[in-house]
Write a protein that holds these residues in place. Structure first.
Motif, mmCIF file in Angstrom:
data_model
loop_
_atom_site.group_PDB
_atom_site.id
_atom_site.type_symbol
_atom_site.label_atom_id
_atom_site.label_comp_id
_atom_site.label_asym_id
_atom_site.label_seq_id
_atom_site.Cartn_x
_atom_site.Cartn_y
_atom_site.Cartn_z
ATOM 1 N N VAL A 54 2.795 -0.010 7.183
ATOM 2 C CA VAL A 54 3.184 0.414 5.845
ATOM 3 C C VAL A 54 4.184 1.558 5.845
ATOM 4 O O VAL A 54 4.923 1.750 4.870
ATOM 5 N N VAL A 57 7.788 1.266 4.617
ATOM 6 C CA VAL A 57 7.947 1.100 3.168
ATOM 7 C C VAL A 57 7.808 2.430 2.445
ATOM 8 O O VAL A 57 8.498 2.683 1.448
ATOM 9 N N THR A 58 6.930 3.296 2.927
ATOM 10 C CA THR A 58 6.590 4.506 2.181
ATOM 11 C C THR A 58 7.251 5.777 2.703
ATOM 12 O O THR A 58 7.698 6.614 1.914
ATOM 13 N N THR A 61 10.642 7.066 1.419
ATOM 14 C CA THR A 61 10.682 7.573 0.045
ATOM 15 C C THR A 61 10.398 9.071 -0.016
ATOM 16 O O THR A 61 10.839 9.750 -0.950
ATOM 17 N N ASP A 143 0.149 5.280 2.633
ATOM 18 C CA ASP A 143 0.496 4.068 1.891
ATOM 19 C C ASP A 143 1.118 4.368 0.528
ATOM 20 O O ASP A 143 1.336 3.447 -0.261
ATOM 21 N N ALA A 145 4.127 5.529 -1.936
ATOM 22 C CA ALA A 145 5.574 5.662 -2.083
ATOM 23 C C ALA A 145 5.877 6.545 -3.289
ATOM 24 O O ALA A 145 5.186 6.476 -4.316
ATOM 25 N N ARG A 173 -1.360 -1.201 -6.424
ATOM 26 C CA ARG A 173 -0.738 -2.522 -6.406
ATOM 27 C C ARG A 173 -1.597 -3.508 -7.180
ATOM 28 O O ARG A 173 -2.818 -3.573 -6.994
ATOM 29 N N GLU A 175 -0.754 -7.249 -7.809
ATOM 30 C CA GLU A 175 0.118 -8.421 -7.736
ATOM 31 C C GLU A 175 -0.660 -9.724 -7.552
ATOM 32 O O GLU A 175 -0.322 -10.730 -8.153
ATOM 33 N N HIS A 260 3.460 5.309 -6.309
ATOM 34 C CA HIS A 260 2.917 3.951 -6.225
ATOM 35 C C HIS A 260 2.241 3.718 -4.876
ATOM 36 O O HIS A 260 2.780 4.094 -3.832
ATOM 37 N N SER A 261 1.079 3.096 -4.919
ATOM 38 C CA SER A 261 0.420 2.680 -3.678
ATOM 39 C C SER A 261 0.985 1.338 -3.235
ATOM 40 O O SER A 261 1.114 0.413 -4.039
ATOM 41 N N ARG A 262 1.324 1.235 -1.953
ATOM 42 C CA ARG A 262 1.868 -0.006 -1.414
ATOM 43 C C ARG A 262 0.863 -0.750 -0.532
ATOM 44 O O ARG A 262 1.215 -1.738 0.100
ATOM 45 N N ARG A 263 -0.383 -0.281 -0.498
ATOM 46 C CA ARG A 263 -1.371 -0.956 0.327
ATOM 47 C C ARG A 263 -1.847 -2.218 -0.390
ATOM 48 O O ARG A 263 -2.347 -2.145 -1.512
#
Length: 433
Positions: A54, A57-58, A61, A143, A145, A173, A175, A260-263
């Motif tokens: 992860v 991605v984070t 940022t 995790d 961002a 997240r 989704e 934002h959490s990307r996990r």
């Protein structure tokens, strides 16, 4: 009897709607802020355990924050075995070559926590030690961002409102199907447990924070006893907020817009594990509190639906109406969170079913605790006060002893690309150069 139970549920919802800190509203956002005359120094501390996937991605940022003042980023590798350190160093080098940010980066290592400490808090303590005399500490997770202006907004709010801790519940997240169903309810239940408005009042006994994004004034943390004061806390974010508030500090908690959490939690099993690993700890491992929680959630979330259906089936208009009104209040209270997560409004009708799932997760958390597998995270399982239990299993790894991260060989932006920092970071920066 059914009528009385339905009425008790309705009365509970009337209280929750108007007398429980308006927990269901989503308007607690970063308070009014203005730029300080001098931007204080900040140390961004990230404890990371097996986060190689992860970090790409984070971490960028945070390395590219547009913060006007001096900022250090310290990633503390908490015994990773997946190359977390190597990935972090590579990302830091890439950011340094690009330049354009005041954030300097360093990567260091933690050691296995001593008895009484959780691994995360031990790693955070290592980061705090490396932060030197930075005025603020941004405690964030690997995790998470951050939008480019996130740090600037946090510090400006803290300075403007004279806050000792500013915490934001990251946008989780949502989704997959299961994420969309369960994640908004997770935040809703957290706000019900710790009404943000109450937590933000200086004279209130309620204190809470979100560990994914907490800006803490270093002096306030030290005045509260430091991380050693909460060394065994599994729910460390709330514990830190409590000691700061108890020592006279001012805390603030709200919902994020730039964090934002990307996990990912793609399966029900993933979300179940996320909740069950700490739900029983939230109840202080008390069977009585567990029983009260299950009965309370049943009364509040299940009874309105059951009463509505039973009343209609039995032709009892009183039971049906009372149940339907309670269900309506419940649904309306959930709509703001549904909108915050940009989910279909009809999803609010499913809150009773999600609450039943959370009851199951909480009971399972107690079962895991009794089996010696409570509060497990990435190979560590903790006993009541943070000591790793004998059941924790993890491949052996050699963890390098802590070193001064500013002499660990991580590159920093060249002077022509980044304004020269001033103030309390000068000495450390000069030493690194």
């Amino acid at each position: 009897m059914i009528q009385w139970i339905a009425l008790a549920s309705l009365l509970a919802w009337l209280y929750l709607a108007v007398g429980h800190g308006f927990f269901w509203r989503t308007d607690q956002r970063l308070p009014a802020r203005r730029a300080p005359s001098v931007w204080p120094s900040v140390a961004i501390i990230i404890p990371a355990r097996d986060e190689a996937d992860v970090l790409p991605v984070t971490l960028p940022t945070l390395l590219t924050q547009d913060y006007p003042g001096p900022a250090r980023l310290i990633l503390v590798d908490d015994g990773s075995t997946d190359g977390t350190t190597e990935v972090a160093r590579a990302l830091a080098d890439e950011a340094a070559k690009r330049g354009g940010s005041n954030v300097t980066a360093a990567v260091t290592a933690s050691t296995e926590p001593p008895p009484g400490w959780t691994g995360k808090l031990w790693a955070l303590r290592r980061g705090v030690d490396c932060a030197g005399d930075a005025e603020f500490l941004l405690l964030t997770d690997a995790d998470i961002a951050h939008d480019p202006g996130s740090l600037t907004s946090l510090v400006a709010s803290a300075c403007t409102q004279d806050l000792d801790m500013v915490s934001q519940m990251a946008v989780l997240r949502a989704e997959t199907v299961w994420e969309r169903l369960i994640v908004p309810a997770f935040v809703y239940f957290f706000a019900m447990l710790y009404p943000f408005r109450w937590s933000n009042r200086p004279n209130s006994r309620v204190a809470a924070a979100a560990g994914g994004c907490s800006l803490v004034r270093r002096e306030a943390l030290l005045a509260a006893g430091g991380l050693a004061e909460v060394r065994g806390a599994v729910i460390d974010d709330v514990a830190i907020a409590r000691i700061i508030k108890r020592s006279g500090g001012r805390t603030w908690l709200g919902l994020a817009e730039q964090v934002h959490s990307r996990r990912p939690y793609p399966r029900l099993a993933d979300l179940w594990k996320m909740v069950s690993r700490s739900a029983y700890a939230q109840l202080r491992h008390s069977p009585l509190l567990l029983l009260g929680t299950v009965l309370g959630m049943t009364l509040v979330f299940v009874v309105p639906v059951a009463a509505t259906i039973a009343g209609l089936a039995a032709g009892d208009a009183t039971v049906a109406i009372v149940g339907a009104v309670a269900w309506l209040i419940m649904t309306l209270s959930y709509l703001p969170m549904i909108r915050y997560y940009r989910q279909p409004l009809a999803g609010a009708l499913l809150l009773p079913a999600v609450a039943a799932l959370y009851c199951g997760m909480t009971v399972d958390s107690a079962r895991l605790k009794r089996a010696g597998r409570g509060a497990a995270w990435k190979g560590r399982t903790y006993a009541d006060h943070g000591a790793p239990t004998a059941t924790a299993a993890r491949p052996a790894t050699i963890v390098e002893p802590p070193r001064d991260p500013w002499n660990d060989g991580v590159s920093r932006p060249v002077a022509t690309a980044v304004p020269e920092p001033s103030g309390p970071l000068d000495e450390a920066e000069a030493g690194h150069a």
